[in-house]
Design an enzyme around this catalytic site. Structure first.
Site, mmCIF file in Angstrom:
data_model
loop_
_atom_site.group_PDB
_atom_site.id
_atom_site.type_symbol
_atom_site.label_atom_id
_atom_site.label_comp_id
_atom_site.label_asym_id
_atom_site.label_seq_id
_atom_site.Cartn_x
_atom_site.Cartn_y
_atom_site.Cartn_z
ATOM 1 N N HIS A 87 -11.609 -3.335 3.083
ATOM 2 C CA HIS A 87 -11.535 -2.965 4.503
ATOM 3 C C HIS A 87 -12.295 -1.675 4.805
ATOM 4 O O HIS A 87 -12.403 -1.299 5.973
ATOM 5 C CB HIS A 87 -10.072 -2.818 4.915
ATOM 6 C CG HIS A 87 -9.396 -1.686 4.189
ATOM 7 N ND1 HIS A 87 -9.179 -1.706 2.825
ATOM 8 C CD2 HIS A 87 -8.941 -0.488 4.624
ATOM 9 C CE1 HIS A 87 -8.613 -0.561 2.473
ATOM 10 N NE2 HIS A 87 -8.447 0.195 3.530
ATOM 11 N N ASP A 88 -12.796 -0.984 3.777
ATOM 12 C CA ASP A 88 -13.535 0.277 3.981
ATOM 13 C C ASP A 88 -15.028 0.123 3.753
ATOM 14 O O ASP A 88 -15.758 1.116 3.793
ATOM 15 C CB ASP A 88 -13.050 1.345 2.988
ATOM 16 C CG ASP A 88 -11.640 1.796 3.277
ATOM 17 O OD1 ASP A 88 -11.218 1.722 4.439
ATOM 18 O OD2 ASP A 88 -10.961 2.225 2.324
ATOM 19 N N ASP B 127 0.851 -1.188 0.000
ATOM 20 C CA ASP B 127 0.000 0.000 0.000
ATOM 21 C C ASP B 127 0.891 1.243 0.000
ATOM 22 O O ASP B 127 1.862 1.307 0.754
ATOM 23 C CB ASP B 127 -0.876 -0.006 1.266
ATOM 24 C CG ASP B 127 -2.291 0.452 0.985
ATOM 25 O OD1 ASP B 127 -2.436 1.551 0.411
ATOM 26 O OD2 ASP B 127 -3.232 -0.266 1.339
ATOM 27 N N ASP C 287 -3.198 4.713 -2.326
ATOM 28 C CA ASP C 287 -4.277 5.252 -1.510
ATOM 29 C C ASP C 287 -4.724 6.638 -2.010
ATOM 30 O O ASP C 287 -3.884 7.531 -2.208
ATOM 31 C CB ASP C 287 -3.751 5.368 -0.074
ATOM 32 C CG ASP C 287 -4.837 5.659 0.926
ATOM 33 O OD1 ASP C 287 -5.719 4.809 1.087
ATOM 34 O OD2 ASP C 287 -4.792 6.740 1.560
ATOM 35 N N GLU D 231 -6.411 3.996 -6.182
ATOM 36 C CA GLU D 231 -7.711 4.162 -5.531
ATOM 37 C C GLU D 231 -8.148 5.599 -5.790
ATOM 38 O O GLU D 231 -7.439 6.540 -5.449
ATOM 39 C CB GLU D 231 -7.591 3.906 -4.022
ATOM 40 C CG GLU D 231 -8.949 3.898 -3.347
ATOM 41 C CD GLU D 231 -8.918 4.317 -1.887
ATOM 42 O OE1 GLU D 231 -9.810 3.898 -1.148
ATOM 43 O OE2 GLU D 231 -8.016 5.085 -1.482
#
Ligand code: NOJ
Length: 581
Positions: A348-349, A121, A220, A274
């Site tokens: 995970h969000d 990430d 991210d 993302e």
């Protein structure tokens, strides 16, 4: 870079490093299925209640057995954990809770030995406020003074922008006597990408990781890097005030190309951006054969259940299948043929996919398999989020004390200040549906205490349904969701058309059935999904010759000879056919 595949070319005394993978020029990541690991909740090897790198290492054979080609590791870097790792204190260090760099290397090697790539990430829109850069910046020590976005504000915050987690995007810093911008939590100050020194430091850090033989970055909120001159006020909007200025800001494309030219182009890796709030048209500029990045996570299907109450971001409504079809069709068609989708239904969000898009009670197995069929038969690279492969569900959290996620906690705090909200019960429905903690509870490995995740006290409560939903049982039952995922991963590997064939929607107005054809020069496949808990009828249109169709996979026990002409579909039934031309 992987040493075994590395060529070193000496050019006039300089060393130029070129990577070569398996002699195949085709991008490996298009054929890949990626598995996302949220390390804190994956597997605890020490008994401290927190997942760790050794825990991941212990499960390397599990990942291999499932058949995935790559792992995306959400942040394992040193962090005070305000946003559980998306607030990085030191980019070049692993969080003590998770282990050491040697443990990280063991994970990398354990995966590479099994031909599983490792995607890290990359969080570079912001750091933690405990990062050394911010500590120096708030004291105006050069060269760090302008590493973040500081503004004076005698009459309050410098503009009306909101944080993605709600409230103002500005916090006053007593030390510097100025406000700093944070598009997320106040402990996540935004870096100032206008400053070339910031960019250079970030590129150097990226090279540091790339030289450690990683296979890519998931980037991210990468489309938030550029903020416009003057930081103008935003229109008060239902989503996030100011977002029209900082989503795809004016210099974004320039930054991404610079990053590409200075760093990414030197390595044969994958990059997944993302990009909240991105449209298909914009995505085409940033990802694809002619773009700086390889593929994109967009959010449009994550908003299909958003209501329109202006001052409540967690006002949910039922989503409609026709909207889901419209959204996916736009992205499938819009990124064809030169750009590439990163496919996901949860992470995970987001809430658990079977609770959101399926039926996690009556048809949990059927709908989990249907969603898996959907994910693996679209054009793009499927991302499986840990636990999805056993149909893990949302969690019946009992109260605010069970919650850990900063976004959820801030939401609850804000709502409790309102006159129309007396207590947690008043908002619990939205929280139980939408909280990111739903996806973050520990992985359910077995029916032992704490689902076999830890021998200690888990950092976040375990979903009480683990005695019924766990990996051990799923692997024993050959009809399980887990075995179905394996089957789909193999199917995708055997049928290239599922990877990159053209997508053609059918029966677009059907309220229950989502059907589409995938097609390349060699093969045609028909996918039919009954996205409802009622029986449905559907027969393919005349232009599709279904007479000799071969059933490739189905989530109900249907005979191989079942005819497409029967036209009757059970609740959440999914079938994939190979069409004979
Ligand atoms: C997206 C990440 O996936 C999320 O978990 C995080 O809170 C924000 N970006 C901020 O880094």
């Amino acid at each position: 870079m992987r040493a075994d595949l590395q060529l070193l070319l000496y050019v006039r005394g300089d060393v130029l490093t070129v990577t070569q993978r398996d002699g195949d020029s085709r991008s490996w990541w298009k054929d890949a299925v990626v598995y996302q690991i949220y390390p804190r909740s994956f597997n605890d090897s020490t008994g401290d209640g927190v997942g760790d790198l050794d825990g991941i290492y212990e499960k390397r054979t599990y990942l291999d057995d499932l058949g995935v080609d790559a792992v995306w590791l959400t942040p394992v870097y040193d962090s005070p954990l305000a946003d559980y790792g998306y607030d990085i204190r030191d980019y070049r260090r692993v969080l003590d809770d998770y282990g050491t760099m040697d443990d990280w290397r063991r994970v990398r090697d354990g995966l590479h030995e099994r031909d599983i790539r490792l995607i890290m990430d990359l969080v570079v829109n912001h750091t933690s406020d405990e990062h050394e850069w911010f500590q120096q910046s708030r004291r105006e020590i050069d060269p760090y003074s302008d590493y973040y976005i500081w503004r004076e504000g005698d009459d309050g915050p410098p503009n009306n922008w909101n944080s993605m987690f709600g409230g103002s995007a500005w916090t006053y810093d007593e030390v510097r006597g100025e406000y700093f911008l944070h598009l997320f939590d106040r402990k996540q100050p935004d870096l100032n990408w206008e400053n070339p020194k910031v960019r250079e430091d970030i590129y150097e850090m990226m090279r540091w990781w790339l030289e450690k033989d990683i296979d890519g970055f998931r980037m991210d909120v990468i489309n938030l890097l550029s903020k416009p001159d003057g930081l103008p006020d935003g229109h008060p909007s239902t989503v996030v005030t100011g977002s029209e200025h900082f989503i795809n800001g004016p210099r974004l494309e320039e930054y991404l190309w610079e990053m590409h030219d200075r760093v990414l182009s030197e390595y044969e890796i994958v990059t997944v951006g993302e990009m909240p709030g991105i449209s298909v048209e914009d995505a085409r500029r940033y990802v694809g054969d002619d773009g700086p990045l390889d593929m994109v996570f967009h959010f449009e299907h994550m908003r299909l259940d958003s209501g329109d109450e202006e001052d409540d971001p967690w006002d949910f409504r039922n989503w409609e299948l026709t909207d889901l079809k419209e959204t996916f069709t736009r992205w499938q068609e819009g990124l064809y043929p030169d750009s590439w989708n990163a496919l996901y239904l949860n992470n995970h969000d987001q809430p658990r996919q079977v609770s959101r898009f399926g039926d996690d009670e009556r048809y949990r197995e059927e709908s989990a398999k249907l969603l898996a069929t959907f994910l693996h038969t679209l054009r793009g690279t499927p991302f499986i989020y840990q636990g999805e492969e056993i149909g893990m569900t949302n969690v019946p959290f009992e109260g605010v004390d069970d919650l850990r996620d900063v976004e959820t906690i801030r939401y609850v705090e804000r709502m409790l200040e309102r006159d129309d909200v007396d207590n947690f019960e008043d908002i619990s429905e939205a929280v139980l549906y939408g909280s990111r903690d739903n996806a973050r509870t520990p992985m359910q490995w077995s029916d032992e205490d704490n689902a076999g995740f830890t021998t200690g006290d888990p950092w976040l409560t375990v979903n009480p349904n683990y005695p019924d939903i766990n990996v051990e049982d799923a692997r024993t039952d050959l009809n399980s969701i887990w075995h179905y995922y394996r089957q789909l991963i193999d199917l995708r590997a055997d049928h290239q058309v599922l990877v990159d064939g053209q997508y053609q929607p059918l029966a677009v107005d059907h309220p229950q059935i989502y059907a589409y054809r995938r097609k390349n020069d060699d093969e045609q496949v028909l996918v039919v999904l009954n996205f409802s808990s009622e029986r449905a009828t559907f027969t393919p249109a005349e232009h599709i010759d279904a007479t000799d169709a071969q059933l490739l996979v189905a989530n109900y026990d249907v005979p191989q000879s079942v005819s497409l002409e029967d036209g009757l579909w059970q609740p959440y039934e999914a079938r994939v056919y190979q069409l004979v031309e």
